[in-house]
Structures are given as structure tokens and as C-alpha cells.
Motif scaffolding. Structure first.
Motif, PDB file in Angstrom:
ATOM      1  N   GLY A 189      35.243 -16.398  85.038  1.00 23.55           N
ATOM      2  CA  GLY A 189      36.134 -15.293  85.381  1.00 23.55           C
ATOM      3  C   GLY A 189      37.570 -15.705  85.672  1.00 23.55           C
ATOM      4  N   GLN A 190      37.858 -17.014  85.672  1.00 18.64           N
ATOM      5  CA  GLN A 190      39.223 -17.466  85.920  1.00 18.64           C
ATOM      6  C   GLN A 190      39.852 -17.984  84.627  1.00 18.64           C
ATOM      7  N   GLU A 191      41.170 -17.988  84.603  1.00 19.28           N
ATOM      8  CA  GLU A 191      41.916 -18.468  83.444  1.00 19.28           C
ATOM      9  C   GLU A 191      43.213 -19.110  83.914  1.00 19.28           C
ATOM     10  N   SER A 192      43.780 -19.954  83.092  1.00 20.02           N
ATOM     11  CA  SER A 192      45.028 -20.621  83.443  1.00 20.02           C
ATOM     12  C   SER A 192      46.161 -19.602  83.505  1.00 20.02           C
ATOM     13  N   GLU A 193      46.892 -19.628  84.615  1.00 15.91           N
ATOM     14  CA  GLU A 193      48.009 -18.715  84.827  1.00 15.91           C
ATOM     15  C   GLU A 193      49.190 -19.467  85.413  1.00 15.91           C
ATOM     16  N   ILE A 194      50.383 -18.984  85.133  1.00 20.71           N
ATOM     17  CA  ILE A 194      51.600 -19.569  85.688  1.00 20.71           C
ATOM     18  C   ILE A 194      51.581 -19.423  87.206  1.00 20.71           C
ATOM     19  N   ILE A 195      51.860 -20.543  87.903  1.00 24.93           N
ATOM     20  CA  ILE A 195      51.988 -20.492  89.363  1.00 24.93           C
ATOM     21  C   ILE A 195      53.369 -20.952  89.839  1.00 24.93           C
ATOM     22  N   GLU A 196      54.128 -21.584  88.965  1.00 21.11           N
ATOM     23  CA  GLU A 196      55.510 -21.924  89.303  1.00 21.11           C
ATOM     24  C   GLU A 196      56.342 -21.928  88.035  1.00 21.11           C
ATOM     25  N   ILE A 197      57.513 -21.313  88.131  1.00 22.61           N
ATOM     26  CA  ILE A 197      58.503 -21.419  87.075  1.00 22.61           C
ATOM     27  C   ILE A 197      59.630 -22.264  87.650  1.00 22.61           C
ATOM     28  N   GLY A 198      59.680 -23.516  87.201  1.00 19.85           N
ATOM     29  CA  GLY A 198      60.778 -24.394  87.585  1.00 19.85           C
ATOM     30  C   GLY A 198      61.920 -24.133  86.635  1.00 19.85           C
ATOM     31  N   VAL A 199      63.106 -23.948  87.173  1.00 23.10           N
ATOM     32  CA  VAL A 199      64.236 -23.587  86.332  1.00 23.10           C
ATOM     33  C   VAL A 199      65.490 -24.298  86.830  1.00 23.10           C
ATOM     34  N   CYS A 200      66.285 -24.737  85.880  1.00 24.94           N
ATOM     35  CA  CYS A 200      67.613 -25.242  86.242  1.00 24.94           C
ATOM     36  C   CYS A 200      68.591 -24.870  85.136  1.00 24.94           C
ATOM     37  N   LEU A 201      69.845 -24.775  85.531  1.00 27.32           N
ATOM     38  CA  LEU A 201      70.916 -24.421  84.616  1.00 27.32           C
ATOM     39  C   LEU A 201      71.787 -25.659  84.435  1.00 27.32           C
ATOM     40  N   MET A 202      71.857 -26.140  83.192  1.00 33.11           N
ATOM     41  CA  MET A 202      72.575 -27.372  82.902  1.00 33.11           C
ATOM     42  C   MET A 202      73.791 -27.095  82.024  1.00 33.11           C
ATOM     43  N   ASP A 203      74.914 -27.679  82.379  1.00 37.18           N
ATOM     44  CA  ASP A 203      76.108 -27.626  81.547  1.00 37.18           C
ATOM     45  C   ASP A 203      75.859 -28.538  80.345  1.00 37.18           C
ATOM     46  N   ALA A 204      75.897 -27.989  79.147  1.00 35.41           N
ATOM     47  CA  ALA A 204      75.556 -28.756  77.944  1.00 35.41           C
ATOM     48  C   ALA A 204      76.521 -29.924  77.710  1.00 35.41           C
ATOM     49  N   ALA A 205      77.765 -29.781  78.113  1.00 37.41           N
ATOM     50  CA  ALA A 205      78.755 -30.836  77.874  1.00 37.41           C
ATOM     51  C   ALA A 205      78.639 -31.985  78.875  1.00 37.41           C
ATOM     52  N   THR A 206      78.432 -31.648  80.144  1.00 39.52           N
ATOM     53  CA  THR A 206      78.451 -32.686  81.182  1.00 39.52           C
ATOM     54  C   THR A 206      77.059 -33.117  81.655  1.00 39.52           C
TER      55      THR A 206
END
Length: 183
Positions: free
Chosen positions: A24-41
Motif C-alpha cells: 500500500g505504500q509507494e515512493s513519494e517526494i519528501i524533500e525538494i532541495g533547490v538552489c538558484l545559481m548564477d550561470a556565469a559565476t
């Protein structure tokens, strides 16, 4: 490869088990790790780990050992997936930015979870698979390797807790920045 000035880097953690999920269980998202990176630097201007309450599973001891995320943390601090995806849209402009992940797992999991919970997919179609890109660009490795090994090949330190989305996203940013500098 199309990129925006800022690239959104996402690393997911999901419920997992040492073997198969309990009935009855299935894999589910428990954390969304996110970061915003400047593509140039390569500078990360913002990062966070958005904890998500699973609806059809519980965090196993194996999952806690791997990620450090407990069911109690999710019960206390977690939000619904739909709300987490709204944060990506509202606070990170996720639908308009190029985004990246290490491998295709995150892309596939986000797409399947959006379908499963009948919510709008929150990301643009411009996705960079950093794992594949690194394998294509590194002069010695030249194959698919895990994130920790890729960092090692670049003589970069894995910072934070491995298998915590927010920390992994920042580590992926270091690898992606190296890749972008090769162009």
C-alpha cells in the motif's frame, strides 16, 4: 544547450526502503532541495529544502538513515506537494528558468508525482542532466558517475549531508558550474 542567466538546481529526496515498499505504500517526494545559481559565476544566491508530507507512504528507518529526514519532521514541518510546487513557481520563477538535476530521476519523479496528484508540472522544458553533461566533458572520467564521485574527480568537497536535497543541490551547482566553464 539553452541556459538562462540563473539556473534552478533541484535535488529530490523520496520515501525509500531497504527492499520493496510495504504493501500500500509507494515512493513519494519528501524533500525538494533547490538552489538558484548564477550561470556565469556559479554563485548560489538562494537555497532551501522544502519538506513535503507524503500522502501514501511513511518514512522508513532506512530512509531516515540515508537522508536524515524523519516522519516526525515531515508531520511537523512538511507541506503538501501542490504547495511545494507553488513555492517553486512563485519564489523561484521555475516555469521560466533553465533547471538542472543530477541524472533524470528528479525530472521523471516530478513529472510522475505531478500526474499522480493531478497538479500542474512546475518546471520549464529546458532541463540540464548534469550527470550526463559531466560524463561528456570530464577529460578522465568520461562515464556516468555519482555526484560524490564527480565532486571528487574535480577535487571539490562534498558539503553538508549527502542525500539531503538542499545540500545535494548546492553540490550539484559546483559540478554544473565546472561544466559550464568548459564551453
Amino acid at each position: 544547450m539553452k541556459t538562462t542567466d540563473n539556473i534552478l538546481i533541484i535535488d529530490l529526496e523520496a520515501t525509500c526502503w531497504n527492499d520493496r515498499p510495504p504493501r500500500g505504500q509507494e515512493s513519494e517526494i519528501i524533500e525538494i532541495g533547490v538552489c538558484l545559481m548564477d550561470a556565469a559565476t556559479g554563485k548560489v544566491s538562494r537555497s532551501e529544502g522544502i519538506l513535503v508530507k507524503p500522502q501514501f507512504s511513511k518514512v522508513s528507518p532506512f530512509c531516515t538513515e540515508l537522508t536524515s529526514i524523519t516522519q516526525h519532521m515531515l508531520d511537523d514541518e512538511g507541506i503538501l506537494l501542490e504547495d511545494a510546487l507553488d513555492i517553486l513557481r512563485a519564489e523561484y520563477d521555475s516555469e521560466n528558468l533553465t533547471w538542472a538535476s543530477y541524472g533524470n530521476y528528479d525530472l521523471n519523479m516530478l513529472q510522475s508525482q505531478a500526474r499522480r496528484f493531478n497538479v500542474d508540472y512546475p518546471l520549464s522544458d529546458d532541463h540540464i542532466n548534469v550527470k550526463t553533461l559531466f560524463g561528456e566533458l570530464h577529460p578522465i572520467v568520461r562515464k556516468s558517475v555519482g555526484m560524490a564521485r564527480a565532486l571528487g574527480a574535480l577535487n571539490l568537497k562534498l558539503e553538508g549531508t549527502h542525500h539531503r536535497g538542499v545540500d545535494d543541490a548546492k553540490n550539484i551547482a559546483k559540478i554544473l558550474h565546472w561544466c559550464l566553464r568548459q564551453y
